[in-house]
Design an enzyme around this catalytic site. Sequence first.
Site, PDB file in Angstrom:
ATOM      1  CE  LYS A   1     -22.412  24.981  82.090  1.00 48.26           C
ATOM      2  NZ  LYS A   1     -21.844  25.183  83.429  1.00 48.26           N
TER       3      LYS A   1
ATOM      4  CG  ASN B   1     -25.798  28.890  83.888  1.00 51.31           C
ATOM      5  OD1 ASN B   1     -25.973  30.085  83.654  1.00 51.31           O
ATOM      6  ND2 ASN B   1     -26.041  28.365  85.078  1.00 51.31           N
TER       7      ASN B   1
ATOM      8  CE1 TYR C   1     -26.616  16.473  90.807  1.00 49.32           C
ATOM      9  CE2 TYR C   1     -25.513  18.162  89.519  1.00 49.32           C
ATOM     10  CZ  TYR C   1     -26.579  17.320  89.716  1.00 49.32           C
ATOM     11  OH  TYR C   1     -27.602  17.311  88.814  1.00 49.32           O
TER      12      TYR C   1
ATOM     13  N   GLY D   1     -12.509  24.962  80.873  1.00 51.85           N
ATOM     14  CA  GLY D   1     -13.624  24.873  79.936  1.00 51.85           C
ATOM     15  C   GLY D   1     -14.720  25.876  80.234  1.00 51.85           C
TER      16      GLY D   1
ATOM     17  CG  MET E   1     -17.174  23.873  90.396  1.00 55.79           C
ATOM     18  SD  MET E   1     -16.356  24.984  89.213  1.00 55.79           S
ATOM     19  CE  MET E   1     -17.644  25.229  88.000  1.00 55.79           C
TER      20      MET E   1
ATOM     21  CD  GLU F   1     -20.210  43.586  83.959  1.00 57.67           C
ATOM     22  OE1 GLU F   1     -19.037  43.955  84.130  1.00 57.67           O
ATOM     23  OE2 GLU F   1     -21.157  43.982  84.669  1.00 57.67           O
TER      24      GLU F   1
ATOM     25  N   GLY G   1      -9.033  22.858  85.287  1.00 61.37           N
ATOM     26  CA  GLY G   1      -9.906  22.859  84.118  1.00 61.37           C
ATOM     27  C   GLY G   1     -10.130  24.260  83.590  1.00 61.37           C
TER      28      GLY G   1
END
EC number: 1.1.1.25
Length: 269
Positions: free
Chosen positions: A65, A86, A215, A128, A213, A77, A126
Amino acid sequence: MDNYAVWGNPIKQSKSPQIHKIFAEQTKQCMEYKAILGDPEKFETELLRFFADGAKGCNITAPFKERAYSLADEYSERALTAEACNTLKRLQDGRLYADNTDGAGLVSDLERLGWLKSKQSLLIIGAGGATKGVLLPLLQAQQNITLCNRTLTKARDLADKFAPYGNIQAMKLSEIPVQKFDLVINATSLGLQGKTVDIEPEILRLAGAVYDMQYDKGKDTPFVAWAKALGVQNVHDGFGMLVGQAAHSFYLWRGIMPDIKPLLENDLI
């Protein structure tokens, strides 16, 4: 037919091709969407070739990303704030436009679950690229955020960057206090490796809700399975976030917002 893809490593677990196929059929769009395993050594070269060959857009997942963000010519923005994207879209003049729809997808899913209440305490694990994409929308929703990471410096840098937007503090993963958080969010990609986060189990037991987040459609992620084993009642994986962010990406590319309810309410994939 217009070409799109999702880039990541690993990528075989991705449900994005099926999701966008359903979106395309639903909205009668002529497009193809595939999953591409990104080579860490050649990612930039291969991604630029993908667009040079005529592709219209793509999604980016871990671990690319931030690298994809650096290739763009224009930014939304929310991508600028996150310094990670993403979603990429090829503009008519060939330049690349970067957006980050992760936060919109997460917020919409938390609202759907009834887990997004103003001024609640939120622990994010996290620091990242995934975390960067969701901090601004969460702070705009008036969340009081504790951001933790294995290395404190990375969490602190991120907290300092987003401090102007709301209440956020940084903490080392091993130093999280055992207390009740209204919501605990796992933003690491450890689940892709079959691993979970090394935190005090009591923190999850006390949590009002736990959200991963990541799955794994059809079965629980390691983090979700761990939370359930600890007796947490309100636990959910990130499939709803995935569908939500995909819908916002689709809208950026095609100019039409798909209906996500059929995907969330029926076992379509």
